[in-house]
Design a protein around this motif. Sequence first.
Motif, PDB file in Angstrom:
ATOM      1  N   ASP A  41       0.816  -1.211   0.000  1.00  0.00           N
ATOM      2  CA  ASP A  41       0.000   0.000   0.000  1.00  0.00           C
ATOM      3  C   ASP A  41       0.851   1.264   0.000  1.00  0.00           C
ATOM      4  OD1 ASP A  41      -2.249  -1.539  -0.012  1.00  0.00           O
ATOM      5  OD2 ASP A  41      -2.681  -1.333   2.130  1.00  0.00           O
ATOM      6  N   SER A  42       2.010   1.223   0.671  1.00  0.00           N
ATOM      7  CA  SER A  42       2.864   2.412   0.754  1.00  0.00           C
ATOM      8  C   SER A  42       3.909   2.459  -0.353  1.00  0.00           C
ATOM      9  CB  SER A  42       3.567   2.455   2.119  1.00  0.00           C
ATOM     10  OG  SER A  42       4.417   1.327   2.279  1.00  0.00           O
ATOM     11  N   HIS A  43       3.900   1.443  -1.226  1.00  0.00           N
ATOM     12  CA  HIS A  43       4.879   1.345  -2.323  1.00  0.00           C
ATOM     13  C   HIS A  43       6.312   1.358  -1.768  1.00  0.00           C
ATOM     14  CE1 HIS A  43       1.536   1.963  -5.067  1.00  0.00           C
ATOM     15  NE2 HIS A  43       1.216   3.053  -4.396  1.00  0.00           N
ATOM     16  N   ALA A  44       6.496   0.722  -0.612  1.00  0.00           N
ATOM     17  CA  ALA A  44       7.819   0.659   0.009  1.00  0.00           C
ATOM     18  C   ALA A  44       8.574  -0.571  -0.487  1.00  0.00           C
ATOM     19  CB  ALA A  44       7.701   0.625   1.527  1.00  0.00           C
ATOM     20  N   ASP A  45       9.876  -0.446  -0.560  1.00  0.00           N
ATOM     21  CA  ASP A  45      10.727  -1.552  -1.006  1.00  0.00           C
ATOM     22  C   ASP A  45      11.165  -2.437   0.153  1.00  0.00           C
ATOM     23  OD1 ASP A  45      11.287  -0.878  -3.974  1.00  0.00           O
ATOM     24  OD2 ASP A  45      11.706   1.012  -2.947  1.00  0.00           O
ATOM     25  N   VAL A  46      11.436  -1.816   1.300  1.00  0.00           N
ATOM     26  CA  VAL A  46      12.031  -2.551   2.406  1.00  0.00           C
ATOM     27  C   VAL A  46      11.620  -1.873   3.712  1.00  0.00           C
ATOM     28  CG1 VAL A  46      14.166  -1.198   2.297  1.00  0.00           C
ATOM     29  CG2 VAL A  46      14.217  -3.480   3.299  1.00  0.00           C
ATOM     30  N   ALA A  47      11.552  -2.667   4.780  1.00  0.00           N
ATOM     31  CA  ALA A  47      11.164  -2.124   6.087  1.00  0.00           C
ATOM     32  C   ALA A  47      12.082  -2.675   7.159  1.00  0.00           C
ATOM     33  CB  ALA A  47       9.713  -2.478   6.408  1.00  0.00           C
ATOM     34  N   VAL A  48      12.271  -1.869   8.197  1.00  0.00           N
ATOM     35  CA  VAL A  48      12.906  -2.344   9.427  1.00  0.00           C
ATOM     36  C   VAL A  48      11.772  -2.522  10.434  1.00  0.00           C
ATOM     37  CG1 VAL A  48      14.544  -1.851  11.269  1.00  0.00           C
ATOM     38  CG2 VAL A  48      15.060  -1.135   8.923  1.00  0.00           C
ATOM     39  N   ARG A  49      11.596  -3.724  10.945  1.00  0.00           N
ATOM     40  CA  ARG A  49      10.493  -4.032  11.850  1.00  0.00           C
ATOM     41  C   ARG A  49      11.030  -4.413  13.228  1.00  0.00           C
ATOM     42  NH1 ARG A  49       5.964  -5.596   8.448  1.00  0.00           N
ATOM     43  NH2 ARG A  49       5.642  -3.684   7.235  1.00  0.00           N
ATOM     44  N   VAL A  78       9.931 -11.631   3.131  1.00  0.00           N
ATOM     45  CA  VAL A  78      11.265 -12.191   3.303  1.00  0.00           C
ATOM     46  C   VAL A  78      11.931 -11.414   4.436  1.00  0.00           C
ATOM     47  CG1 VAL A  78      13.499 -12.611   2.236  1.00  0.00           C
ATOM     48  CG2 VAL A  78      11.403 -12.799   0.873  1.00  0.00           C
ATOM     49  N   ALA A  79      12.349 -12.103   5.484  1.00  0.00           N
ATOM     50  CA  ALA A  79      12.859 -11.430   6.680  1.00  0.00           C
ATOM     51  C   ALA A  79      14.282 -11.868   6.992  1.00  0.00           C
ATOM     52  CB  ALA A  79      11.954 -11.727   7.876  1.00  0.00           C
ATOM     53  N   THR A  80      15.102 -10.900   7.383  1.00  0.00           N
ATOM     54  CA  THR A  80      16.470 -11.169   7.837  1.00  0.00           C
ATOM     55  C   THR A  80      16.646 -10.512   9.202  1.00  0.00           C
ATOM     56  OG1 THR A  80      17.287 -11.132   5.551  1.00  0.00           O
ATOM     57  CG2 THR A  80      18.921 -10.922   7.316  1.00  0.00           C
ATOM     58  N   ARG A  81      16.963 -11.318  10.196  1.00  0.00           N
ATOM     59  CA  ARG A  81      17.128 -10.755  11.539  1.00  0.00           C
ATOM     60  C   ARG A  81      18.450 -10.000  11.622  1.00  0.00           C
ATOM     61  NH1 ARG A  81      15.174 -13.336  17.218  1.00  0.00           N
ATOM     62  NH2 ARG A  81      16.167 -11.841  18.621  1.00  0.00           N
ATOM     63  N   VAL A  82      18.388  -8.777  12.167  1.00  0.00           N
ATOM     64  CA  VAL A  82      19.594  -7.951  12.272  1.00  0.00           C
ATOM     65  C   VAL A  82      19.975  -7.656  13.720  1.00  0.00           C
ATOM     66  CG1 VAL A  82      19.351  -6.872  10.011  1.00  0.00           C
ATOM     67  CG2 VAL A  82      18.220  -5.839  11.997  1.00  0.00           C
ATOM     68  N   GLY A  83      19.167  -8.117  14.658  1.00  0.00           N
ATOM     69  CA  GLY A  83      19.515  -7.884  16.050  1.00  0.00           C
ATOM     70  C   GLY A  83      18.299  -7.947  16.939  1.00  0.00           C
ATOM     71  N   ILE A 122      13.456  -7.925  22.240  1.00  0.00           N
ATOM     72  CA  ILE A 122      12.547  -7.876  21.092  1.00  0.00           C
ATOM     73  C   ILE A 122      13.360  -7.962  19.800  1.00  0.00           C
ATOM     74  CG2 ILE A 122      10.885  -6.436  19.858  1.00  0.00           C
ATOM     75  CD1 ILE A 122      10.036  -5.274  22.508  1.00  0.00           C
ATOM     76  N   PRO A 123      13.000  -8.858  18.882  1.00  0.00           N
ATOM     77  CA  PRO A 123      13.779  -9.004  17.643  1.00  0.00           C
ATOM     78  C   PRO A 123      13.598  -7.826  16.693  1.00  0.00           C
ATOM     79  CG  PRO A 123      11.828 -10.387  17.569  1.00  0.00           C
ATOM     80  CD  PRO A 123      11.876  -9.811  18.952  1.00  0.00           C
ATOM     81  N   VAL A 124      14.634  -7.569  15.899  1.00  0.00           N
ATOM     82  CA  VAL A 124      14.596  -6.540  14.857  1.00  0.00           C
ATOM     83  C   VAL A 124      14.940  -7.220  13.533  1.00  0.00           C
ATOM     84  CG1 VAL A 124      15.509  -4.325  14.066  1.00  0.00           C
ATOM     85  CG2 VAL A 124      15.377  -4.804  16.529  1.00  0.00           C
ATOM     86  N   HIS A 125      14.114  -6.992  12.515  1.00  0.00           N
ATOM     87  CA  HIS A 125      14.314  -7.608  11.194  1.00  0.00           C
ATOM     88  C   HIS A 125      14.318  -6.550  10.099  1.00  0.00           C
ATOM     89  CE1 HIS A 125      12.665 -11.076  13.464  1.00  0.00           C
ATOM     90  NE2 HIS A 125      13.357 -11.825  12.634  1.00  0.00           N
TER      91      HIS A 125
END
Length: 313
Positions: free
Chosen positions: A136-144, A154-159, A266-269
């Motif tokens: 909906d936001s036409h976003a390419d990538v998110a930090v969650r 597709v998720a990659t854990r970063v910390g 809390i995980p960050v992806h």
Amino acid sequence: MDRLEAMAMLVSAVEEGSLSAAARKLRIPVTTLTRNVNDLEALVGTKLLVRSTRKLRLTEAGSGYVESAKQILEQVDEQQRRAAGEFTAPRGELVVTTPVQVARLRVLPVIDQFLALYPEIRIRLLQSDRNVDLIDSHADVAVRVGRLRDSSLVATRVGSLRVVTVASKELLRRQGEPASPEGLRSYPCVVFDSPNLSPWRFRNRDTGEISTIAEVPRLLVSSPDAAVDAAIDSIGATVVLEHDADAAIKAGKLTYILQEYEVEPIPVHIVHLTRNNMPLKLRRFIDFAVPGLREALAEFGRVPPIEQRPPAA
């Protein structure tokens, strides 16, 4: 009538909830948007929208048409980007969405370094503490930040980020230090209203038992900065992510309490949509941001040994 342009106007009207809001977003007269939607309905041969003075809703035919229109517009956009060379060279606009505080403290430094390396890439940063829908936001990538619920990403854990309870030494001197989370029920508290932190949760490290405290805030705030500042001013104890209070803790303005009751960090992806052909700008950003964010978050996900401190005087 340009059919693709009319489709884009229809989709915008649905996403914005009204023709007038869509016209403002697209910076066109409402009459122009209305005429294009009417022409599109005439071309299709059926009613797509039911309008009222305050809102609009899709007809059954309109629901299916809008979903198809979104797919067509996305395919056209991808072909345009392919023709512009985004799949053969890292260039073009990249839309990144991330929580406000995480963007300021951790993501922006990584973006700054990335842009210095790739002068043909532009980044539009959407900062929001709610999980923005990538399509909906036409976003390419998110930090969650938090547990992931959308399995299609597709998720990659970063910390990870510790959830900590902190208070000023002056407050501890006046009120004493609560011996357990139950003590917070009658303790002055500053509450940051956040999906990841409200209500306050605690875990007994010895038994693993989780307890929830329905705290009655002396002060309720909508940003972690405000919670930290109020805690420094001794208005109350607060629960925040460790990196939000890190500077105040290192400066001696706040101190940890109830460490033996911390929940799991809390995980960050980093997440993005599944795509068979990923634009190089996105691949380069993910390859750069994953190690960069892992380094930036490394010190905030480790739960330290319990610190033995004498009770406050």
